[in-house]
Design a protein around this motif. Sequence first.
Motif, mmCIF file in Angstrom:
data_model
loop_
_atom_site.group_PDB
_atom_site.id
_atom_site.type_symbol
_atom_site.label_atom_id
_atom_site.label_comp_id
_atom_site.label_asym_id
_atom_site.label_seq_id
_atom_site.Cartn_x
_atom_site.Cartn_y
_atom_site.Cartn_z
ATOM 1 N N UNK A 80 0.804 -1.220 0.000
ATOM 2 C CA UNK A 80 0.000 0.000 0.000
ATOM 3 C C UNK A 80 0.841 1.276 0.000
ATOM 4 N N UNK A 81 0.202 2.366 -0.434
ATOM 5 C CA UNK A 81 0.835 3.678 -0.479
ATOM 6 C C UNK A 81 0.116 4.606 0.486
ATOM 7 N N UNK A 82 0.887 5.447 1.163
ATOM 8 C CA UNK A 82 0.350 6.406 2.122
ATOM 9 C C UNK A 82 0.543 7.814 1.576
ATOM 10 N N UNK A 83 -0.530 8.578 1.465
ATOM 11 C CA UNK A 83 -0.445 9.978 1.073
ATOM 12 C C UNK A 83 -0.285 10.834 2.325
ATOM 13 N N UNK A 132 10.383 16.349 6.031
ATOM 14 C CA UNK A 132 10.825 15.304 5.108
ATOM 15 C C UNK A 132 11.361 14.090 5.850
ATOM 16 N N UNK A 133 12.032 14.325 6.975
ATOM 17 C CA UNK A 133 12.578 13.202 7.737
ATOM 18 C C UNK A 133 11.468 12.298 8.280
ATOM 19 N N UNK A 134 10.344 12.892 8.660
ATOM 20 C CA UNK A 134 9.202 12.074 9.071
ATOM 21 C C UNK A 134 8.758 11.186 7.914
ATOM 22 N N UNK A 189 9.941 3.678 5.545
ATOM 23 C CA UNK A 189 10.601 2.408 5.876
ATOM 24 C C UNK A 189 9.580 1.289 6.067
ATOM 25 N N UNK A 190 8.318 1.687 6.301
ATOM 26 C CA UNK A 190 7.241 0.726 6.524
ATOM 27 C C UNK A 190 6.361 0.524 5.299
ATOM 28 N N UNK A 191 6.233 1.566 4.467
ATOM 29 C CA UNK A 191 5.389 1.484 3.271
ATOM 30 C C UNK A 191 5.752 2.631 2.334
ATOM 31 N N UNK A 215 3.212 6.044 13.807
ATOM 32 C CA UNK A 215 3.199 4.696 13.236
ATOM 33 C C UNK A 215 2.120 3.791 13.842
ATOM 34 N N UNK A 216 1.917 3.770 15.176
ATOM 35 C CA UNK A 216 0.868 2.880 15.716
ATOM 36 C C UNK A 216 -0.523 3.162 15.167
#
Length: 242
Positions: free
Chosen positions: A51-54, A77-79, A85-87, A236-237
């Motif tokens: 999946x992709x996250x917008x 950008x660092x966030x 790294x997850x998606x 992330x959670x």
Amino acid sequence: MKTLLLNIIHFVISPLYFIALPQGLWLKRSAVRMPEAQGPRSMSLGNKQDSKLNLLYLGESPAAGVGIEEIKHAVSAQVAYKLAQKQNVEWQLLAQNGIKIKELFIKLQQTNTLQPDVCIITMGVNDCTNLTSNKQWQTHLINLIAELNNRGCQHIFFTAVPPMQKFPLLPAPLSWLMGYRAHVLNHLLEQVCQQHGAQYLAFSAVLLPGMMSADGYHPNKKGADLWAQSISQQVIPFIQAD
């Protein structure tokens, strides 16, 4: 009860404004001015097949990378890099140095953005220094949440206003007053988030003097990375639970 206590504290410390006002005016004339970071304000990150996250990131000078040369090293950008790294992440930044919450809301209304799954907002320092009233702060926060909900955003996160009393640039008592003001805005921000379905992200990073840029007011690359780590760990959670 906490709101009443904060009002009492404000009454007690209000005479300090007569000392802090000249300090603030002097800093406005003499402080080092640093530009926003250079680089694209939208990026596709990650190489996963799922999946992709917008991700839409909104904010003021730290989000815009003031004090940092390249936008890829800014906290915003660092966030995005850490979430990628997850998606896969489609990242877009809408940020401006010196912007206040009311102006950010107007800017968002006037801007076509991607349809965000997640929005992270880093605001409050300029509203502290410009003495935005409590009522105006709350009103524009609520308006911003409503606008993002209208754009289909599933998760809205507000990062806490940083502890301004620790900014190396600010002398006492100006630093004390700005730190207190940041605390008040965070208290109101947390209330608005609870009442309107957004999430409040505590400021858990410890930005030591060596993590601040040359102006003593903005995080450098190291400080931005540490702050981004704190933000991403809290975000992330929520997105993994979807």
